[in-house]
Scaffold this motif. Structure first.
Motif, mmCIF file in Angstrom:
data_model
loop_
_atom_site.group_PDB
_atom_site.id
_atom_site.type_symbol
_atom_site.label_atom_id
_atom_site.label_comp_id
_atom_site.label_asym_id
_atom_site.label_seq_id
_atom_site.Cartn_x
_atom_site.Cartn_y
_atom_site.Cartn_z
ATOM 1 N N VAL A 128 -5.595 3.821 -2.324
ATOM 2 C CA VAL A 128 -5.020 3.469 -1.025
ATOM 3 C C VAL A 128 -5.750 4.185 0.092
ATOM 4 C CG1 VAL A 128 -2.923 3.540 0.385
ATOM 5 C CG2 VAL A 128 -2.753 3.066 -2.060
ATOM 6 N N SER A 129 -6.014 3.452 1.174
ATOM 7 C CA SER A 129 -6.542 4.040 2.406
ATOM 8 C C SER A 129 -5.487 3.858 3.485
ATOM 9 C CB SER A 129 -7.838 3.338 2.817
ATOM 10 O OG SER A 129 -8.229 3.776 4.107
ATOM 11 N N LYS A 130 -5.158 4.962 4.148
ATOM 12 C CA LYS A 130 -4.126 4.901 5.193
ATOM 13 C C LYS A 130 -4.661 4.341 6.504
ATOM 14 C CE LYS A 130 -1.240 8.711 3.609
ATOM 15 N NZ LYS A 130 -0.615 9.972 4.024
ATOM 16 N N PRO A 147 -2.455 7.251 -5.304
ATOM 17 C CA PRO A 147 -3.020 7.345 -3.955
ATOM 18 C C PRO A 147 -4.529 7.128 -3.893
ATOM 19 C CG PRO A 147 -2.316 9.508 -4.744
ATOM 20 C CD PRO A 147 -1.836 8.509 -5.740
ATOM 21 N N VAL A 194 -5.412 -1.448 0.271
ATOM 22 C CA VAL A 194 -5.501 -1.200 -1.165
ATOM 23 C C VAL A 194 -6.900 -1.548 -1.653
ATOM 24 C CG1 VAL A 194 -4.675 -1.931 -3.445
ATOM 25 C CG2 VAL A 194 -3.048 -1.599 -1.576
ATOM 26 N N TYR A 207 -8.288 -2.823 -4.512
ATOM 27 C CA TYR A 207 -7.908 -3.483 -5.765
ATOM 28 C C TYR A 207 -8.917 -3.209 -6.881
ATOM 29 C CZ TYR A 207 -3.921 -5.965 -3.794
ATOM 30 O OH TYR A 207 -2.693 -6.269 -3.243
ATOM 31 N N LEU A 222 2.223 1.806 -3.506
ATOM 32 C CA LEU A 222 1.172 2.181 -4.443
ATOM 33 C C LEU A 222 0.706 3.615 -4.202
ATOM 34 C CD1 LEU A 222 -0.663 1.284 -6.769
ATOM 35 C CD2 LEU A 222 -2.285 0.459 -5.045
ATOM 36 N N PHE A 223 0.688 4.034 -2.943
ATOM 37 C CA PHE A 223 0.273 5.395 -2.599
ATOM 38 C C PHE A 223 1.138 6.436 -3.310
ATOM 39 C CE2 PHE A 223 0.277 9.216 0.045
ATOM 40 C CZ PHE A 223 -1.087 9.433 0.183
ATOM 41 N N TRP A 227 -2.651 0.399 6.426
ATOM 42 C CA TRP A 227 -2.817 0.871 5.050
ATOM 43 C C TRP A 227 -3.469 -0.248 4.239
ATOM 44 C CZ3 TRP A 227 0.621 4.907 2.528
ATOM 45 C CH2 TRP A 227 1.066 5.847 3.466
ATOM 46 N N ALA A 232 0.817 -1.221 0.000
ATOM 47 C CA ALA A 232 0.000 0.000 0.000
ATOM 48 C C ALA A 232 0.847 1.266 0.000
ATOM 49 C CB ALA A 232 -0.961 -0.012 1.185
ATOM 50 N N GLN A 233 1.899 1.291 0.795
ATOM 51 C CA GLN A 233 2.736 2.491 0.869
ATOM 52 C C GLN A 233 3.410 2.785 -0.468
ATOM 53 O OE1 GLN A 233 2.428 0.148 3.163
ATOM 54 N NE2 GLN A 233 2.518 1.010 5.223
#
Length: 190
Positions: free
Chosen positions: A123-125, A120, A141, A143, A115-116, A139, A112-113
């Motif tokens: 992605v959810s943090k 972004p 994703v 998809y 891909l962000f 974090w 996720a980090q």
């Protein structure tokens, strides 16, 4: 029917939820839905925000469940073509990895980090305290959210393929003419 303004529980960050379910048995599920009909309009779980459906787990009548997200034009404004596409996809790192919790291997997934940094929007943090209190939340994703970008990348490639096909056709024609010309010159020499 359950309705509440806030759920106060003993689990970290459960204060913002109306219900919290936990199954402490190993290898067991947590929530099950069951319906007597699997018709084309069967929504097994429906997600609403202020009375507007924003997504659902949907049965298609063939014992297949699909996740749908709202995409109605009536819910959108300032609609335009995206500038993202193949160049964005080419920057995405695809990784193989093992989960720390159970050691299971995943082939072809995202971090996720990473891909962000490229996309972004997918992605959810997470919320502070989900993973640990010092590094912030888990974090995640989306998809399915990557699908439109992949379609755009395929469209970009198709434009490139069609342009290359035109160039190949022109070169084949030029090659055929050159071969005819060379054959004519050889025939003159013989």
């Amino acid at each position: 029917h359950v309705e509440a303004s806030q759920y106060v529980g003993s689990v970290t960050n459960s204060e913002n939820y109306v219900a919290y379910f936990k199954n402490t048995s190993s290898n067991a599920g947590t929530i099950m839905t069951n319906t007597t009909s699997n018709g084309n309009a069967a929504r097994y779980i429906q997600f609403m925000v202020n009375g507007t459906e924003v997504g659902c787990l949907y049965g298609n009548g063939s014992n297949v469940t699909s996740l749908y997200s709202a995409s109605d034009a009536r819910l959108k404004t300032n609609i335009r073509n995206t500038a993202l596409g193949l160049s964005t996809v080419m920057k995405m790192k695809i990784r193989d990895y093992e989960w720390k919790a159970d050691g299971k291997t995943v082939k072809a997934g995202f971090i996720a980090q990473e891909l962000f940094e490229v996309y972004p929007e997918a992605v959810s943090k997470g919320n502070v305290g989900e993973l640990n209190k010092t590094d912030g939340g888990t974090w995640m994703v989306n998809y399915a959210g990557i699908t439109p970008l992949l379609v755009k990348a395929i469209q970009d490639q198709q434009v490139q393929i069609e342009e290359l096909q035109k160039q190949i056709s022109i070169l084949k024609g030029e090659n055929t003419e050159l071969m005819k010309s060379m054959k004519a010159e050889i025939d003159l020499i013989n």
